[in-house]
Design a protein around this motif. Structure first.
Motif, PDB file in Angstrom:
ATOM      1  N   GLU A 112       0.843  -1.188   0.000  1.00 52.03           N
ATOM      2  CA  GLU A 112       0.000   0.000   0.000  1.00 52.03           C
ATOM      3  C   GLU A 112       0.890   1.255   0.000  1.00 52.03           C
ATOM      4  O   GLU A 112       1.800   1.391   0.827  1.00 52.03           O
ATOM      5  CB  GLU A 112      -0.917   0.014   1.222  1.00 52.03           C
ATOM      6  CG  GLU A 112      -1.947  -1.112   1.216  1.00 52.03           C
ATOM      7  CD  GLU A 112      -2.870  -1.043   2.425  1.00 52.03           C
ATOM      8  OE1 GLU A 112      -2.645  -0.150   3.266  1.00 52.03           O
ATOM      9  OE2 GLU A 112      -3.799  -1.871   2.508  1.00 52.03           O
ATOM     10  N   VAL A 113       0.574   2.157  -0.912  1.00 48.20           N
ATOM     11  CA  VAL A 113       1.375   3.376  -1.077  1.00 48.20           C
ATOM     12  C   VAL A 113       0.436   4.565  -1.224  1.00 48.20           C
ATOM     13  O   VAL A 113      -0.608   4.467  -1.885  1.00 48.20           O
ATOM     14  CB  VAL A 113       2.296   3.279  -2.326  1.00 48.20           C
ATOM     15  CG1 VAL A 113       3.178   4.523  -2.431  1.00 48.20           C
ATOM     16  CG2 VAL A 113       3.144   2.033  -2.283  1.00 48.20           C
ATOM     17  N   ARG A 114       0.793   5.662  -0.603  1.00 45.66           N
ATOM     18  CA  ARG A 114       0.080   6.928  -0.765  1.00 45.66           C
ATOM     19  C   ARG A 114       1.024   7.898  -1.451  1.00 45.66           C
ATOM     20  O   ARG A 114       2.175   8.090  -1.017  1.00 45.66           O
ATOM     21  CB  ARG A 114      -0.383   7.478   0.575  1.00 45.66           C
ATOM     22  CG  ARG A 114      -1.404   6.595   1.284  1.00 45.66           C
ATOM     23  CD  ARG A 114      -1.679   7.129   2.678  1.00 45.66           C
ATOM     24  NE  ARG A 114      -2.186   8.506   2.612  1.00 45.66           N
ATOM     25  CZ  ARG A 114      -2.204   9.329   3.655  1.00 45.66           C
ATOM     26  NH1 ARG A 114      -1.722   8.931   4.826  1.00 45.66           N
ATOM     27  NH2 ARG A 114      -2.689  10.544   3.522  1.00 45.66           N
ATOM     28  N   VAL A 115       0.530   8.534  -2.490  1.00 47.82           N
ATOM     29  CA  VAL A 115       1.380   9.387  -3.332  1.00 47.82           C
ATOM     30  C   VAL A 115       0.759  10.780  -3.423  1.00 47.82           C
ATOM     31  O   VAL A 115      -0.463  10.919  -3.583  1.00 47.82           O
ATOM     32  CB  VAL A 115       1.545   8.783  -4.744  1.00 47.82           C
ATOM     33  CG1 VAL A 115       2.414   9.691  -5.626  1.00 47.82           C
ATOM     34  CG2 VAL A 115       2.134   7.395  -4.659  1.00 47.82           C
ATOM     35  N   GLY A 116       1.608  11.793  -3.336  1.00 49.33           N
ATOM     36  CA  GLY A 116       1.208  13.181  -3.578  1.00 49.33           C
ATOM     37  C   GLY A 116       1.755  13.634  -4.928  1.00 49.33           C
ATOM     38  O   GLY A 116       2.938  13.423  -5.223  1.00 49.33           O
TER      39      GLY A 116
END
Length: 409
Positions: free
Chosen positions: A154-158
Motif C-alpha cells: 500500500e502506497v500513498r502518493v502526492g
C-alpha cells in the motif's frame, strides 16, 4: 461591414454624455426645486407671473425628460457591453436565428457588444489550472492517491499536474457543454492515469530513481492523451511526496544500507585493485626510467667523446692555419719591408741626382751662392785699392761680377 467599432464608440460617447448630464442634474436640482417652490407660492398671488413662469416650467420638464432618456440609453449601452479580461477566454453564442449556436472562435481581451437575448458571452479561465493530490494541510485540493502495487504494497502518493485549455479550443468546451465541469473531468482522468501508472511499480522499484522517472514520463504521456478529448493539455507532472507503511520504510532503509555496504565494499576493492595497479605501473615506470637513463648516459658519453675528437681536430687545424698564415704574413712583411727600403733608397738616390742636377744649373748655383752669402758673415772687408784686380767700391758692376760671376749684372 462590421458595426462593432461604431457601437463601441457610440457607447463611450453616450457614457460621457450621461456623466455630464448626471453632474448637471445634481447641481441644478436644488436650484430648480427652490425656484419651483417660489414659483408655486407666487402663482397664488399673480396671474401675470403664472404666464411668465409657464415657459420656464415647460423647459424644465423637457430637460428632465431628456435626462431620463439619456440615463436609460446609457444603462442600455452598459447592459449590452461586456468585457473579456486578459485572464479569460471569451466565447460568443448566438441565441436565435438561422446562425444560432456557438461561434467557432476564442476571443482575447476586449469589450464586446452583446445584446441580451440575442447573444451570450461565455467566459473561460485562460490561466493555468492545477490538479494537486496530497495532504489537505499542505494546501492540496484533492486527497492523496492511494494505490496497491502488484506485490501487495500500500502506497500513498502526492502529485501535482498543471494543465490549461488548449489554445484556440475554448469554444469547443462551450459547444460540448463541459465549460463548468471540465475541472472535475480533468481531475478524474488524471487520477485514473496516475493510479494505473504508479500502481505498476513493484516493491523494489519504488527505491529506484530511474524506474520512478520512467513511470513519470509514461504517466505524463497518458495524461496528455486522457485530457485531449476535453481540449486540455498538461504542462508537467511532479511527484511531490510518497508515504509507505512503517515496516516497508524499515525494509527500505535496511535495503539501502545493504546496497550502500555493497557499493562501499566494491569501491574499497576497486581502490585496492587500483593501488596495486599503480604500484605495478610505478615499478615498471621506474625500471623503464633507469634503463632509459643508462641509455641516455651512454649516448651522452659517446657524443662527448666524438665532440672531443672534433674539438681536437678543429684546434689542430686552427693551429696549422695560424702557423701558415703567420708565416705567410711574415714573408709578406719582409718582402714589403725590403721593397720599401729599396724604394726609399731609390728615392734617396733620385733625390741626390735631382739635387745635384738642380745645383749644377744656373739657378742652383744662384741658390748655393745665396745660401753661402746668407751664411757668410763679414766682420770687416779690406779692399786693396792698389791691386788692379780689386774693383773700386764705387764700381758696383765690377764688384758684382767679382762676387757673382759674369752675366749677373
Amino acid at each position: 461591414m462590421k458595426i462593432q467599432p461604431y457601437l463601441e464608440k457610440a457607447a463611450r460617447g453616450a457614457a460621457s454624455v450621461f456623466r455630464a448630464v448626471s453632474v448637471g442634474l445634481r447641481r441644478a436640482t436644488p436650484v430648480v426645486l427652490r425656484a419651483g417652490r417660489r414659483a408655486a407660492r407666487a402663482t397664488w398671488y399673480s396671474a401675470g407671473l403664472r404666464a411668465t413662469l409657464r415657459p420656464i416650467a415647460s423647459l424644465v420638464r423637457t430637460g428632465a425628460v431628456a435626462a431620463v432618456v439619456a440615463c436609460l440609453s446609457v444603462a442600455a449601452l452598459r447592459a449590452t457591453t461586456q468585457t473579456v479580461l486578459p485572464t479569460e477566454i471569451g466565447v460568443i453564442q448566438r441565441d436565435w436565428g438561422g446562425e444560432a449556436g456557438i461561434v467557432p472562435e476564442d476571443l482575447g481581451p476586449s469589450k464586446r457588444f452583446v445584446v441580451p437575448g440575442v447573444r451570450t458571452l461565455h467566459r473561460l479561465d485562460r490561466r493555468i489550472h492545477f490538479a494537486r493530490f496530497g495532504m489537505e494541510s499542505e494546501g492540496n485540493g484533492f486527497p492523496s492517491l492511494e494505490l496497491r502495487t502488484p506485490d501487495d504494497l500500500e502506497v500513498r502518493v502526492g502529485a501535482s499536474v498543471p494543465y490549461r485549455i488548449i489554445e484556440g479550443s475554448g469554444h469547443r468546451l462551450v459547444e460540448e457543454g463541459i465549460r463548468s465541469t471540465y475541472p472535475d473531468l480533468a481531475r478524474a482522468a488524471i487520477e485514473r492515469v496516475l493510479l494505473d501508472a504508479l500502481g505498476s511499480l513493484r516493491r523494489e522499484e519504488w527505491s529506484s530513481v530511474a524506474a520512478r522517472e520512467r513511470v513519470r514520463t509514461t504517466a505524463l504521456i497518458g495524461i496528455r492523451a486522457a485530457l485531449a478529448p476535453f481540449h486540455l493539455e498538461p504542462l508537467d507532472l511532479q511527484i511531490s511526496s510518497t508515504w509507505f507503511p512503517p515496516e516497508f520504510e524499515v525494509e527500505m532503509m535496511e535495503q539501502k544500507l545493504l546496497e550502500q555496504r555493497i557499493l562501499t565494499d566494491a569501491m574499497l576493492a576497486r581502490r585496492d585493485e587500483r593501488n596495486y595497479e599503480l604500484l605495478t605501473e610505478q615499478e615498471i615506470v621506474g625500471s623503464l626510467e633507469a634503463a632509459r637513463a643508462a641509455e641516455l648516459d651512454f649516448e651522452i658519453e659517446q657524443e662527448r667523446i666524438g665532440l672531443r675528437a672534433e674539438v681536437r681536430e678543429v684546434e689542430s687545424a686552427a693551429s696549422q692555419y695560424a702557423f701558415e698564415r703567420k708565416t705567410a704574413a711574415s714573408n709578406l712583411y719582409e718582402k714589403a719591408l725590403t721593397t720599401g727600403r729599396l724604394k726609399l733608397d731609390e728615392a734617396e738616390a733620385l733625390r741626390e741626382q735631382l739635387l745635384n742636377e738642380a745645383l749644377e744649373s744656373e739657378g742652383g748655383r744662384v741658390m748655393v751662392a745665396r745660401e753661402a752669402a746668407s751664411n757668410l758673415k763679414f766682420t770687416t772687408v779690406k779692399l786693396d785699392a792698389n791691386n788692379p784686380n780689386v774693383p773700386s767700391v764705387l764700381d758696383l758692376d765690377a764688384l758684382i761680377e767679382l762676387l757673382l760671376g759674369e752675366g749677373h749684372q
